[in-house]
Design a protein around this motif. Sequence first.
Motif, short mmCIF file in Angstrom:
data_model
loop_
_atom_site.label_atom_id
_atom_site.label_comp_id
_atom_site.label_asym_id
_atom_site.label_seq_id
_atom_site.Cartn_x
_atom_site.Cartn_y
_atom_site.Cartn_z
N LEU A 21 0.67 -1.04 -0.09
CA LEU A 21 0.01 -0.07 0.12
C LEU A 21 0.91 1.37 0.13
O LEU A 21 0.56 2.19 -0.75
N PHE A 22 1.96 1.25 0.75
CA PHE A 22 2.79 2.34 0.60
C PHE A 22 3.27 2.43 -0.82
O PHE A 22 3.32 3.73 -1.31
N ILE A 23 3.93 1.50 -1.42
CA ILE A 23 4.42 1.46 -2.80
C ILE A 23 3.26 2.13 -3.57
O ILE A 23 3.78 3.20 -4.49
N VAL A 24 2.04 1.61 -3.60
CA VAL A 24 1.06 2.11 -4.68
C VAL A 24 0.41 3.33 -4.39
O VAL A 24 0.28 4.07 -5.14
N ILE A 25 0.15 3.80 -3.05
CA ILE A 25 -0.32 5.05 -2.83
C ILE A 25 0.81 6.05 -2.88
O ILE A 25 0.16 7.46 -3.23
N PHE A 26 1.86 6.06 -2.37
CA PHE A 26 2.88 7.19 -2.05
C PHE A 26 4.11 7.07 -3.01
O PHE A 26 4.42 8.04 -3.93
N LEU A 27 4.74 5.86 -3.13
CA LEU A 27 6.21 5.76 -3.93
C LEU A 27 5.96 6.06 -5.63
O LEU A 27 6.45 6.81 -5.89
N PHE A 28 4.87 5.08 -6.00
CA PHE A 28 4.67 5.25 -7.38
C PHE A 28 4.33 6.71 -7.79
O PHE A 28 4.75 7.21 -8.89
N PRO A 29 3.15 7.34 -7.03
CA PRO A 29 2.85 8.67 -7.74
C PRO A 29 3.80 9.66 -7.48
O PRO A 29 4.16 10.60 -8.59
N ILE A 30 4.84 9.57 -6.48
CA ILE A 30 5.81 10.38 -6.34
C ILE A 30 6.83 10.44 -7.10
O ILE A 30 7.41 11.31 -7.82
N LEU A 31 7.15 8.93 -7.75
CA LEU A 31 8.22 8.97 -8.64
C LEU A 31 7.77 9.40 -10.02
O LEU A 31 8.42 9.84 -10.98
N SER A 32 6.31 9.08 -10.25
CA SER A 32 5.67 9.38 -11.62
C SER A 32 5.84 11.17 -11.68
O SER A 32 6.20 11.57 -12.91
N VAL A 33 5.58 11.77 -10.73
CA VAL A 33 5.60 13.32 -10.74
C VAL A 33 7.16 13.84 -10.87
O VAL A 33 7.53 14.65 -11.89
N ILE A 34 8.06 13.02 -10.32
CA ILE A 34 9.54 13.37 -10.72
C ILE A 34 9.87 13.20 -11.95
O ILE A 34 10.69 14.05 -12.75
N PHE A 35 9.51 11.72 -12.42
CA PHE A 35 9.87 11.49 -13.66
C PHE A 35 9.36 12.50 -14.83
O PHE A 35 9.96 12.88 -15.80
N VAL A 36 7.97 12.74 -14.63
CA VAL A 36 7.39 13.49 -15.84
C VAL A 36 7.80 15.00 -15.60
O VAL A 36 8.03 15.61 -16.73
N GLY A 37 8.21 15.64 -14.40
CA GLY A 37 8.81 16.96 -14.28
C GLY A 37 10.28 16.97 -14.81
O GLY A 37 10.35 17.89 -15.31
N GLY A 38 10.89 15.92 -14.51
CA GLY A 38 12.27 15.77 -15.12
C GLY A 38 12.34 15.94 -16.49
O GLY A 38 13.16 16.73 -17.11
N TYR A 39 11.47 15.13 -17.17
CA TYR A 39 11.37 14.95 -18.64
C TYR A 39 11.16 16.37 -19.25
O TYR A 39 11.53 16.87 -20.28
N GLY A 40 10.06 17.06 -18.62
CA GLY A 40 9.60 18.28 -18.96
C GLY A 40 10.50 19.24 -18.97
O GLY A 40 10.97 20.17 -19.85
N PHE A 41 11.31 19.20 -17.77
CA PHE A 41 12.49 20.20 -17.58
C PHE A 41 13.50 20.05 -18.47
O PHE A 41 14.23 21.10 -18.99
N THR A 42 13.78 18.88 -18.82
CA THR A 42 14.81 18.54 -19.82
C THR A 42 14.53 18.90 -21.34
O THR A 42 15.02 19.67 -22.14
N VAL A 43 13.35 18.74 -21.73
CA VAL A 43 12.64 19.16 -23.10
C VAL A 43 12.81 20.99 -22.98
O VAL A 43 13.07 21.37 -24.07
#
Length: 58
Positions: A21-43
Amino acid sequence: MSSVTDQEAKQTRSREWKMFLFIVIFLFPILSVIFVGGYGFTVWMLQLFVFGPPGHGG
C-alpha cells in the motif's frame, strides 16, 4: 510450535500489505511526478539552449 510460525506468517503478511500500500499510494505517484517533471524540464532546457522553440518548421 506451530502457533509461533502462524503468528510470524501473519506479521509477515501484514508487513507485506503495508509495504504494498505504501508503494502504490505514495511511492509510485511521487516517482511519476518526478519523472514527468524531469522530462519536461529536460525538454524545456533543450528548447531554450539547443533546439530553439517549436515552430512550423519552414
